[in-house]
Write a protein that holds these residues in place. Structure first.
Motif, PDB file in Angstrom:
ATOM      1  N   ARG A  39       0.843  -1.194   0.000  1.00 41.50           N
ATOM      2  CA  ARG A  39       0.000   0.000   0.000  1.00 41.50           C
ATOM      3  C   ARG A  39       0.880   1.246   0.000  1.00 41.50           C
ATOM      4  NH1 ARG A  39      -0.128  -2.114   5.261  1.00 41.50           N
ATOM      5  NH2 ARG A  39       0.558  -0.656   6.885  1.00 41.50           N
ATOM      6  N   GLY A  40       0.212   2.412   0.036  1.00 42.84           N
ATOM      7  CA  GLY A  40       0.950   3.662   0.073  1.00 42.84           C
ATOM      8  C   GLY A  40       1.833   3.827  -1.152  1.00 42.84           C
ATOM      9  N   PRO A  41       3.098   4.196  -0.941  1.00 42.36           N
ATOM     10  CA  PRO A  41       3.992   4.431  -2.084  1.00 42.36           C
ATOM     11  C   PRO A  41       4.278   3.184  -2.911  1.00 42.36           C
ATOM     12  CG  PRO A  41       5.219   4.508  -0.008  1.00 42.36           C
ATOM     13  CD  PRO A  41       3.769   4.483   0.343  1.00 42.36           C
ATOM     14  N   TRP A  42       4.089   2.005  -2.307  1.00 41.01           N
ATOM     15  CA  TRP A  42       4.327   0.766  -3.066  1.00 41.01           C
ATOM     16  C   TRP A  42       3.447   0.703  -4.307  1.00 41.01           C
ATOM     17  CZ3 TRP A  42       8.453  -2.111  -2.541  1.00 41.01           C
ATOM     18  CH2 TRP A  42       9.103  -2.177  -1.312  1.00 41.01           C
ATOM     19  N   THR A  44       2.199   3.248  -6.015  1.00 35.74           N
ATOM     20  CA  THR A  44       2.712   4.195  -7.003  1.00 35.74           C
ATOM     21  C   THR A  44       3.957   3.654  -7.687  1.00 35.74           C
ATOM     22  OG1 THR A  44       1.854   6.033  -5.678  1.00 35.74           O
ATOM     23  CG2 THR A  44       3.507   6.568  -7.338  1.00 35.74           C
ATOM     24  N   ARG A 277      -6.469   6.945  -5.217  1.00 34.97           N
ATOM     25  CA  ARG A 277      -5.910   6.808  -3.879  1.00 34.97           C
ATOM     26  C   ARG A 277      -5.175   8.066  -3.432  1.00 34.97           C
ATOM     27  NH1 ARG A 277      -1.443   5.504  -3.622  1.00 34.97           N
ATOM     28  NH2 ARG A 277      -0.429   5.345  -1.637  1.00 34.97           N
ATOM     29  N   ASN A 278      -4.468   8.702  -4.354  1.00 40.97           N
ATOM     30  CA  ASN A 278      -3.612   9.838  -3.994  1.00 40.97           C
ATOM     31  C   ASN A 278      -4.341  11.176  -3.973  1.00 40.97           C
ATOM     32  OD1 ASN A 278      -1.561   7.990  -3.924  1.00 40.97           O
ATOM     33  ND2 ASN A 278      -0.441   8.782  -5.685  1.00 40.97           N
TER      34      ASN A 278
END
Length: 314
Positions: A39-42, A44, A277-278
């Motif tokens: 999740r998160g930056p992973w 992207t 998401r962002n």
């Protein structure tokens, strides 16, 4: 014939793309912890690597081909950025989707064609050169078209990051693709080695992105599973149908019509997940894009199996 066993395994694994996405989606409901760490930056980074893999298969001359036979590419790109966004907006209204899902459906409908469309075109015995040209063209245009159409269709009542939509599209699509083209043009040996495993890596990363979003929101998905699934199926069915019918009428070539149908019907759902998401505060906005990846892969695979058995008559 390719004698590299590793590359052969990679090709087989890539062709099974719908299978991996389906397995990942199913497992995410029973063992979400296997995927929710991604999740998160992973997410992207994962999409950026996928787009790098696409760019590394391209050369500047591939873009020159677009200008030599522009009509099919132009028709496909116009259909991509009209049929899908209008369908996403209309389906959200007609089915009275919850605002988060309606917004998410619009986001994914405004995305460019996905890299999986090239795999499905190959399976369907379509025009692979046209497929790659369309994917590349719609991807380059996405830095302007995707945020602009998204903002236009969701209206002013939805909270979002306007600058973030443009920046994220540039960051995770244009930069990796451009880097891939440069690597392929100036460091062909290195690019060739990366190409041997990049398609399979893209499949696995998209599977992780989809499974992570589905696993993290499984309770909310189950509450609205029926209407959400109907909405996403209708969106992609619209793209496949109108992509085929309109291009068949005006371009009069079955093989080209099949290719454009696949390109229009299959979106870059990974980009939809990242943008949702962002740039939207509600995490539920990303769910339609995650479901989209599974749905368009299954519909595309069924069409490919059918078309593969029936040769074009023209």
């Amino acid at each position: 014939m390719n004698s590299n066993p590793l590359q052969k395994i990679g090709e087989i694994g890539t062709l099974l793309f719908p299978v991996w996405v389906s397995i990942g989606a199913a497992l995410s409901f029973f063992q979400p912890q296997w995927f929710t760490w991604f999740r998160g930056p992973w997410i992207t980074y994962g999409l950026g690597i996928t787009m790098l893999g696409m760019g590394i298969t391209l050369l500047p001359r591939d873009f020159r081909e677009v200008f030599r036979t522009p009509l099919p590419v132009l028709a496909g790109v116009i259909l991509q950025y009209t049929v899908m966004p209008i369908s996403g907006w209309a389906i959200g209204i007609l089915l009275e989707l919850p605002p988060q899902f309606a917004t998410g459906l619009i986001v994914v409908s405004c995305c460019p064609g996905g890299v999986a469309s090239n795999v499905i075109t190959y399976l369907a015995k379509g025009d692979l050169a046209l497929s790659v040209s369309m994917t590349a063209s719609s991807t380059l245009l996405s830095v302007l078209m995707t945020p602009t159409l998204t903002l236009l269709l969701i209206g002013k009542g939805v909270e979002t990051s306007i600058g973030g939509l443009f920046f994220d599209t540039f960051q995770v699509v244009i930069l990796p693709v451009a880097l891939g083209v440069v690597l392929n043009g100036y460091f062909p040996k290195t690019a060739k080695r990366i190409q041997s495993f990049s398609p399979l890596a893209a499949v696995l990363l998209i599977t992780m992105i989809v499974s992570s979003i589905l696993g993290a929101s499984k309770d909310k998905i189950l509450q609205s599973a029926g209407i959400l699934l109907v909405a996403v199926v209708c969106l992609h069915a619209s793209g496949f149908f109108f992509g085929y019918i309109v291009s068949r009428i005006f371009l009069r070539k079955t093989k080209i019509a099949r290719t454009i149908s696949i390109e229009v019907g299959m979106q870059n759902s990974g980009l939809g997940v990242v943008l949702s998401r962002n740039n939207f505060p509600d995490p539920l906005v990303a769910i339609p894009a995650a479901v989209s990846s599974l749905v368009h892969s299954l519909i595309g695979s069924i069409l490919a199996a059918f078309w593969r058995k029936s040769e074009p008559i023209d």
